[in-house]
Motif scaffolding. Structure first.
Motif, PDB file in Angstrom:
ATOM      1  N   THR A   1       7.141  17.107  36.548  1.00  0.00           N
ATOM      2  CA  THR A   1       7.617  15.776  37.178  1.00  0.00           C
ATOM      3  C   THR A   1       6.473  14.816  37.362  1.00  0.00           C
ATOM      4  OG1 THR A   1       9.365  17.006  38.334  1.00  0.00           O
ATOM      5  CG2 THR A   1       9.095  14.694  38.582  1.00  0.00           C
ATOM      6  N   ILE A   2       5.263  15.343  37.789  1.00  0.00           N
ATOM      7  CA  ILE A   2       4.149  14.390  37.958  1.00  0.00           C
ATOM      8  C   ILE A   2       3.744  13.814  36.486  1.00  0.00           C
ATOM      9  CG2 ILE A   2       1.574  14.378  38.203  1.00  0.00           C
ATOM     10  CD1 ILE A   2       2.317  16.122  40.767  1.00  0.00           C
ATOM     11  N   GLU A   3       3.786  14.665  35.431  1.00  0.00           N
ATOM     12  CA  GLU A   3       3.383  14.125  34.035  1.00  0.00           C
ATOM     13  C   GLU A   3       4.402  13.198  33.536  1.00  0.00           C
ATOM     14  OE1 GLU A   3       1.626  16.744  31.326  1.00  0.00           O
ATOM     15  OE2 GLU A   3       0.609  17.961  32.464  1.00  0.00           O
ATOM     16  N   ASP A   4       5.600  13.587  33.840  1.00  0.00           N
ATOM     17  CA  ASP A   4       6.831  12.654  33.548  1.00  0.00           C
ATOM     18  C   ASP A   4       6.590  11.218  34.074  1.00  0.00           C
ATOM     19  OD1 ASP A   4       8.016  14.562  32.003  1.00  0.00           O
ATOM     20  OD2 ASP A   4       9.565  15.123  33.473  1.00  0.00           O
ATOM     21  N   HIS A   5       6.075  11.216  35.295  1.00  0.00           N
ATOM     22  CA  HIS A   5       5.783   9.912  36.243  1.00  0.00           C
ATOM     23  C   HIS A   5       4.703   9.147  35.467  1.00  0.00           C
ATOM     24  CE1 HIS A   5       4.523   7.961  40.192  1.00  0.00           C
ATOM     25  NE2 HIS A   5       5.693   7.275  39.481  1.00  0.00           N
ATOM     26  N   LEU A   6       3.624   9.829  35.416  1.00  0.00           N
ATOM     27  CA  LEU A   6       2.496   9.241  34.565  1.00  0.00           C
ATOM     28  C   LEU A   6       2.920   8.769  33.139  1.00  0.00           C
ATOM     29  CD1 LEU A   6       0.151  12.381  35.162  1.00  0.00           C
ATOM     30  CD2 LEU A   6      -0.319   9.926  36.251  1.00  0.00           C
ATOM     31  N   GLU A   7       3.732   9.405  32.722  1.00  0.00           N
ATOM     32  CA  GLU A   7       4.135   8.575  31.170  1.00  0.00           C
ATOM     33  C   GLU A   7       5.080   7.342  31.204  1.00  0.00           C
ATOM     34  OE1 GLU A   7       2.829   9.565  28.394  1.00  0.00           O
ATOM     35  OE2 GLU A   7       1.882  11.442  28.979  1.00  0.00           O
ATOM     36  N   VAL A   8       5.861   7.552  32.298  1.00  0.00           N
ATOM     37  CA  VAL A   8       6.841   6.397  32.518  1.00  0.00           C
ATOM     38  C   VAL A   8       5.937   5.375  32.929  1.00  0.00           C
ATOM     39  CG1 VAL A   8       8.822   5.401  33.745  1.00  0.00           C
ATOM     40  CG2 VAL A   8       8.988   7.494  32.773  1.00  0.00           C
ATOM     41  N   VAL A   9       5.135   5.350  33.782  1.00  0.00           N
ATOM     42  CA  VAL A   9       4.008   4.389  34.351  1.00  0.00           C
ATOM     43  C   VAL A   9       3.251   3.893  32.946  1.00  0.00           C
ATOM     44  CG1 VAL A   9       2.000   3.820  35.563  1.00  0.00           C
ATOM     45  CG2 VAL A   9       4.059   5.246  36.670  1.00  0.00           C
ATOM     46  N   LYS A  10       2.830   4.545  32.180  1.00  0.00           N
ATOM     47  CA  LYS A  10       2.094   4.279  30.994  1.00  0.00           C
ATOM     48  C   LYS A  10       3.061   3.279  30.117  1.00  0.00           C
ATOM     49  CE  LYS A  10      -0.690   4.280  27.286  1.00  0.00           C
ATOM     50  NZ  LYS A  10      -1.837   3.647  27.574  1.00  0.00           N
ATOM     51  N   LYS A  11       4.344   4.012  30.071  1.00  0.00           N
ATOM     52  CA  LYS A  11       5.378   2.924  29.267  1.00  0.00           C
ATOM     53  C   LYS A  11       5.470   1.468  29.813  1.00  0.00           C
ATOM     54  CE  LYS A  11       7.735   6.692  27.014  1.00  0.00           C
ATOM     55  NZ  LYS A  11       9.322   7.362  27.302  1.00  0.00           N
ATOM     56  N   THR A  12       5.389   1.489  31.132  1.00  0.00           N
ATOM     57  CA  THR A  12       5.483   0.193  31.993  1.00  0.00           C
ATOM     58  C   THR A  12       4.276  -0.532  31.665  1.00  0.00           C
ATOM     59  OG1 THR A  12       6.532   1.382  33.847  1.00  0.00           O
ATOM     60  CG2 THR A  12       5.678  -0.835  34.187  1.00  0.00           C
ATOM     61  N   LEU A  13       3.266   0.212  31.441  1.00  0.00           N
ATOM     62  CA  LEU A  13       2.039  -0.738  31.142  1.00  0.00           C
ATOM     63  C   LEU A  13       2.178  -1.286  29.789  1.00  0.00           C
ATOM     64  CD1 LEU A  13      -0.962   1.099  32.854  1.00  0.00           C
ATOM     65  CD2 LEU A  13       0.431  -0.840  33.612  1.00  0.00           C
ATOM     66  N   GLU A  14       2.590  -0.429  28.794  1.00  0.00           N
ATOM     67  CA  GLU A  14       2.430  -0.819  27.441  1.00  0.00           C
ATOM     68  C   GLU A  14       3.630  -1.858  27.238  1.00  0.00           C
ATOM     69  OE1 GLU A  14       3.906   2.966  25.738  1.00  0.00           O
ATOM     70  OE2 GLU A  14       1.775   3.677  25.398  1.00  0.00           O
ATOM     71  N   SER A  15       4.628  -2.017  27.980  1.00  0.00           N
ATOM     72  CA  SER A  15       5.668  -2.972  27.918  1.00  0.00           C
ATOM     73  C   SER A  15       5.027  -4.280  28.496  1.00  0.00           C
ATOM     74  CB  SER A  15       6.911  -2.638  28.581  1.00  0.00           C
ATOM     75  OG  SER A  15       7.652  -1.593  27.787  1.00  0.00           O
ATOM     76  N   PHE A  16       4.608  -4.328  29.478  1.00  0.00           N
ATOM     77  CA  PHE A  16       3.633  -5.199  29.980  1.00  0.00           C
ATOM     78  C   PHE A  16       2.626  -5.779  29.168  1.00  0.00           C
ATOM     79  CE2 PHE A  16      -0.050  -6.978  32.403  1.00  0.00           C
ATOM     80  CZ  PHE A  16       0.508  -8.187  33.153  1.00  0.00           C
ATOM     81  N   ARG A  17       2.034  -5.093  28.488  1.00  0.00           N
ATOM     82  CA  ARG A  17       0.849  -5.720  27.483  1.00  0.00           C
ATOM     83  C   ARG A  17       1.733  -6.302  26.209  1.00  0.00           C
ATOM     84  NH1 ARG A  17      -1.605  -5.726  22.923  1.00  0.00           N
ATOM     85  NH2 ARG A  17      -3.954  -5.845  22.829  1.00  0.00           N
ATOM     86  N   LYS A  18       2.734  -5.739  25.853  1.00  0.00           N
ATOM     87  CA  LYS A  18       3.601  -6.603  25.040  1.00  0.00           C
ATOM     88  C   LYS A  18       4.070  -8.012  25.471  1.00  0.00           C
ATOM     89  CE  LYS A  18       5.197  -2.502  22.568  1.00  0.00           C
ATOM     90  NZ  LYS A  18       6.494  -1.764  22.478  1.00  0.00           N
TER      91      LYS A  18
END
Length: 215
Positions: free
Chosen positions: A14-31
């Motif tokens: 679940t921690i890894e899932d959390h890390l990945e969703v935070v990463k997706k948040t940052l990717e969307s923010f970059r866009k």
């Protein structure tokens, strides 16, 4: 190979899932930043919604991690460390969402001469988080690697900090940016820098946990 099993392995999943969703948040923010700087306000607004949705998903995963911990994963002495770590990682997504909200609500004029530098800061903030991800994942298999990556996260945050300072200085020295624009961009740049700062805060927690595990 994981050095834990059972409930602990479920927490790490679940921690890894959390890390990945935070990463997706940052990717969307970059866009979002790229769209806004290129004059696509409608696209940026749509991406603001995506950033908020992903941040909410990250927050839900953080709560799941805490619930699993309180239900008995890890020894009691370690649970607080993992709760704290998940909170700090979650704050990275919070920082991205906050930067997005300020930008879209205030709509400052884009300083053309600073576009590249602003995106450089965004990229460095995300790179800082990427190194942190490696450090957190290493806690499950190699504490020495976790320590190494935690230190690398600090180094990357310092690089982001230098770029943030430089872009702010150039913003305030500009004769083409209005006073209002300077104030808003200062807020936005600070919040982008917060992404790297919060990642660095989380790396401190990784370092503490790794040192404890080494004994």
């Amino acid at each position: 190979m994981s050095i834990f099993g059972g409930k602990e392995s479920n927490v790490f999943d679940t921690i890894e899932d959390h890390l990945e969703v935070v990463k997706k948040t940052l990717e969307s923010f970059r866009k979002l930043m790229e769209a806004y700087l290129n004059g696509d306000l409608e696209g940026a607004k749509a991406l603001e919604e995506e950033v908020s949705k992903l941040e909410s998903e990250a927050d839900s995963l953080r709560r799941n991690i805490e619930l699993m911990l309180y239900e008995g994963a890890f020894l009691p002495v370690s649970r607080g460390d993992y709760v704290r770590l998940s909170e700090l990682v979650d704050q990275v997504a919070d920082a991205a969402e906050s930067a997005a909200h300020v930008l879209i609500l205030a709509k400052p004029k884009v300083p053309d001469e600073l576009k590249d530098e602003i995106m450089r800061l965004v990229d460095l903030a995300i790179e800082t988080y990427d190194v942190l991800m490696g450090a957190v994942k290493a806690l499950n298999r190699d504490v020495d690697e976790a320590l190494k990556l935690a230190k690398a996260t600090e180094d990357k945050e310092e690089e982001a900090d230098r770029v943030e300072y430089r872009v702010k200085a150039e913003t305030f020295e500009s004769e083409t940016i209005t006073t209002y624009g300077k104030l808003i961009w200062n807020q936005v740049l600070t919040k982008i820098g917060d992404i790297a700062d919060r990642a660095e805060d989380a790396s401190d927690q990784v370092m503490l946990m790794a040192i404890k595990r080494r004994g």
